[in-house]
Scaffold this motif. Structure first.
Motif, PDB file in Angstrom:
ATOM      1  N   VAL A  94     -33.432 -55.560 -19.231  1.00 19.32           N
ATOM      2  CA  VAL A  94     -34.725 -55.135 -19.763  1.00 19.32           C
ATOM      3  C   VAL A  94     -35.021 -53.681 -19.404  1.00 19.32           C
ATOM      4  O   VAL A  94     -35.580 -52.932 -20.200  1.00 19.32           O
ATOM      5  N   VAL A  95     -34.646 -53.293 -18.203  1.00 18.16           N
ATOM      6  CA  VAL A  95     -34.778 -51.890 -17.810  1.00 18.16           C
ATOM      7  C   VAL A  95     -33.418 -51.232 -18.030  1.00 18.16           C
ATOM      8  O   VAL A  95     -32.398 -51.767 -17.612  1.00 18.16           O
ATOM      9  N   HIS A  96     -33.421 -50.119 -18.699  1.00 16.53           N
ATOM     10  CA  HIS A  96     -32.132 -49.461 -18.927  1.00 16.53           C
ATOM     11  C   HIS A  96     -32.322 -47.971 -19.131  1.00 16.53           C
ATOM     12  O   HIS A  96     -33.446 -47.458 -19.038  1.00 16.53           O
ATOM     13  N   ILE A  97     -31.236 -47.282 -19.407  1.00 15.42           N
ATOM     14  CA  ILE A  97     -31.312 -45.850 -19.679  1.00 15.42           C
ATOM     15  C   ILE A  97     -30.922 -45.645 -21.137  1.00 15.42           C
ATOM     16  O   ILE A  97     -29.856 -46.062 -21.576  1.00 15.42           O
ATOM     17  N   ARG A  98     -31.819 -45.011 -21.869  1.00 16.73           N
ATOM     18  CA  ARG A  98     -31.603 -44.848 -23.308  1.00 16.73           C
ATOM     19  C   ARG A  98     -31.218 -43.419 -23.635  1.00 16.73           C
ATOM     20  O   ARG A  98     -31.666 -42.482 -22.970  1.00 16.73           O
ATOM     21  N   THR A  99     -30.416 -43.257 -24.660  1.00 14.35           N
ATOM     22  CA  THR A  99     -30.083 -41.916 -25.155  1.00 14.35           C
ATOM     23  C   THR A  99     -30.843 -41.687 -26.455  1.00 14.35           C
ATOM     24  O   THR A  99     -30.659 -42.412 -27.420  1.00 14.35           O
ATOM     25  N   GLU A 100     -31.700 -40.668 -26.451  1.00 13.41           N
ATOM     26  CA  GLU A 100     -32.509 -40.393 -27.633  1.00 13.41           C
ATOM     27  C   GLU A 100     -31.695 -39.683 -28.716  1.00 13.41           C
ATOM     28  O   GLU A 100     -30.628 -39.127 -28.440  1.00 13.41           O
ATOM     29  N   SER A 101     -32.228 -39.678 -29.899  1.00 13.72           N
ATOM     30  CA  SER A 101     -31.467 -39.134 -31.028  1.00 13.72           C
ATOM     31  C   SER A 101     -31.273 -37.629 -30.936  1.00 13.72           C
ATOM     32  O   SER A 101     -30.392 -37.082 -31.596  1.00 13.72           O
ATOM     33  N   HIS A 102     -32.066 -36.933 -30.144  1.00 13.49           N
ATOM     34  CA  HIS A 102     -31.860 -35.489 -30.084  1.00 13.49           C
ATOM     35  C   HIS A 102     -30.755 -35.076 -29.100  1.00 13.49           C
ATOM     36  O   HIS A 102     -30.614 -33.905 -28.766  1.00 13.49           O
TER      37      HIS A 102
END
Lengths: 280, 186, 44
Positions: A218-226
């Motif tokens: 549920v908690v994670h590290i996301r990579t945004e599109s930019h």
């Protein structure tokens, strides 16, 4: 990341708060010991206030009445679903010790770790933690905690050595098994000065369990599109993880700090959206 | 630092803290209890846990019924084996203890004490294991506390006056038991 | 799809935990954790 180190230190102290035990080699016997800590912390450590989940799994496997521990597996599954290997990165005392050792100014090994070594920890889990103790119980033999007895360096460091130092009666019982365990520990502590968290990467059965849940946590590290695919995150990752949902990622957050565009962020996972890796 | 991470970490830490706080409030045992009443006077050695001292007395229920009082076993040497049913080295030394019991049982009292275990667990185990020597139950860990038991197995050898003659930390075998008994067997 | 799997696993985890609690497993965990079995931690 200084803040994480503070949390790791606090977690290590909290899990081993029974200071009196270090003085006389006794064990804490209060109600805390029926609960498991989420990281690898030997319950035979004089300071330990709770139980080790891996030790508990083997102990329950040896118990004819219970066998499979729903309680411990449920706890591990729950913890893993919350943060995956977040526990590894923030709460595991033994992981913290390895990171401290890595700060020792000794030449670091640069070659990437062969993939087969990364998979070894799953074998450790299946054979030493689950397989041997369960098989012995099922065949009516004398079951024993194979991982704790033969391998676990955290047990030697946190329990074996302090207890042997503080309790002279126990010193009389030391034999060849202890020599082996001590060699394993010393070898690992040395490698930890040259390679980042070697035990976590190659041998830890608890890390193996949490690793399987990284992609679902549920908690994670996301990579945004930019994200611009500069690859800084990959270069800085001590675990050589391909992306933060990789089973190797311990969610230390270094890539979040290092990203030049701020594309890496801590996040609650939305739906089942796959994480974009950090390179184009 | 990112809010989500901070919250998650704080949450996990609070859980730990709660567990620890609850834990440190109550800790039973772990204190060496060598004062088990006064000696009945006379030339008896002081009560304690060192070789040469009189072993702390106790009265426990036996598996299978009846009671045993340590001091009433004087007149013969005693081999006291503190164990639990789940501990692998404890189980490994049971055949040796049984053998010694069969060969020397008339000259030395072999007593097993199962520490911190409930009566039914021990009964089940003894029935399946073929143990013939008396096994006493210490479910509340009173003997464990009196003998400052931090680990198992361990064995205490007492002479016919109840004085500690030898001590074996950890598991042992037939040779080890005989060597320990050599000094006290008539 | 993944979110459903996660929800299912959460339910499984909680159910497993509670079932284990009802079986009295914590007491068994405690037993092993308060007495040192020397060999179990690598002595001997």
């Amino acid at each position: 990341m200084a803040k994480r180190a503070w949390i790791q230190a606090a977690a290590a102290l909290l899990q081993n708060g029974y200071l009196r035990g270090f003085g006389d080699g006794s064990l804490y016997r209060g109600p805390g010991k029926q609960f498991c800590v989420p990281g690898l912390n030997c319950y035979s450590c004089p300071g330990a206030l709770a139980a080790c989940p891996i030790g508990a799994l083997q102990a329950m496997a040896a118990n004819v009445r219970f066998g499979l521990s729903f309680y411990v597996y449920g706890f591990l599954l729950l913890t893993g679903l919350i943060g995956g290997r977040l526990v590894c990165g923030f709460l595991c005392p033994f992981g913290f010790i390895q990171e401290l050792l890595y700060r020792v100014p000794l030449g670091k090994w640069r070659r990437p770790l062969p993939p087969v070594l990364r998979r070894l920890k799953y074998a450790v889990l299946l054979v030493l933690v689950i397989g041997i103790p369960t098989a012995l119980t099922l065949t009516g033999g004398i079951s024993f905690p194979a991982f704790c007895q033969w391998l676990c360096p955290a047990g030697t460091l946190e329990a074996g050595i302090p207890v042997a130092l503080a309790n002279e009666r126990i010193r009389g019982a030391l034999g060849w098994l202890f020599v082996w365990k001590l060699s394993v520990l010393l070898g690992l502590l040395y490698v930890a000065m040259r390679l980042f968290r070697p035990f976590c990467r190659v041998l830890c059965p608890l890390g193996a369990i949490y690793a399987l849940l990284n992609r679902l946590s549920v908690v994670h590290i996301r990579t945004e599109s930019h994200c611009q695919g500069c690859g800084a995150c990959r270069r800085v990752c001590g675990m050589e993880a391909a992306d933060p949902d990789d089973p190797e990622c311990i969610r230390c957050g270094r890539c979040v700090t290092c990203c030049p565009t701020g594309a890496r962020r801590w996040a609650w996972r939305r739906g089942g959206a796959p994480v974009r890796s950090g390179e184009n | 630092m990112n809010k989500i991470l901070l919250r998650a970490a704080v949450l996990l830490l609070l859980t730990l803290l709660a567990g620890c706080a609850a834990g440190t409030v109550g800790n039973a045992g772990g204190s060496p209890g060598a004062e088990a009443g006064g000696s009945p006077g006379g030339a008896e050695a002081a009560i304690g846990l060192a070789v040469g001292q009189t072993a702390p007395d106790f009265t426990l229920t036996l598996n299978g019924g009846g009671e045993v009082t340590l001091s009433q076993l004087r007149g013969q040497p005693v081999f006291l084996n503190l164990f639990t049913t789940w501990c692998p080295p404890c189980r490994e030394e049971i055949p040796a203890l049984q053998k010694i019991y069969e060969e020397y049982g008339d000259r030395v009292s072999i007593i097993g004490v199962s520490v911190t275990e409930s009566a039914d667990v021990v009964a089940e185990f003894i029935a399946a294991s073929g143990v013939g020597y008396p096994v006493a139950l210490d479910p509340d860990g009173i003997v464990a506390a009196d003998y400052d038991v931090q680990f198992i197995p361990q064995s205490w050898v007492l002479d016919s006056d109840g004085v500690i003659a030898d001590y074996i930390p950890g598991g042992t075998d037939e040779a080890g038991i005989l060597a320990a008994l050599a000094g006290v067997l008539p | 799809m993944k979110s459903r799997l996660r929800a299912l696993l959460f339910a499984l985890a909680l159910g497993s935990l509670l079932f284990g609690l009802s079986r009295g497993e914590p007491a068994a965990v405690m037993q092993k954790a308060v007495l040192l079995c020397l060999e179990c931690i690598g002595f001997g």
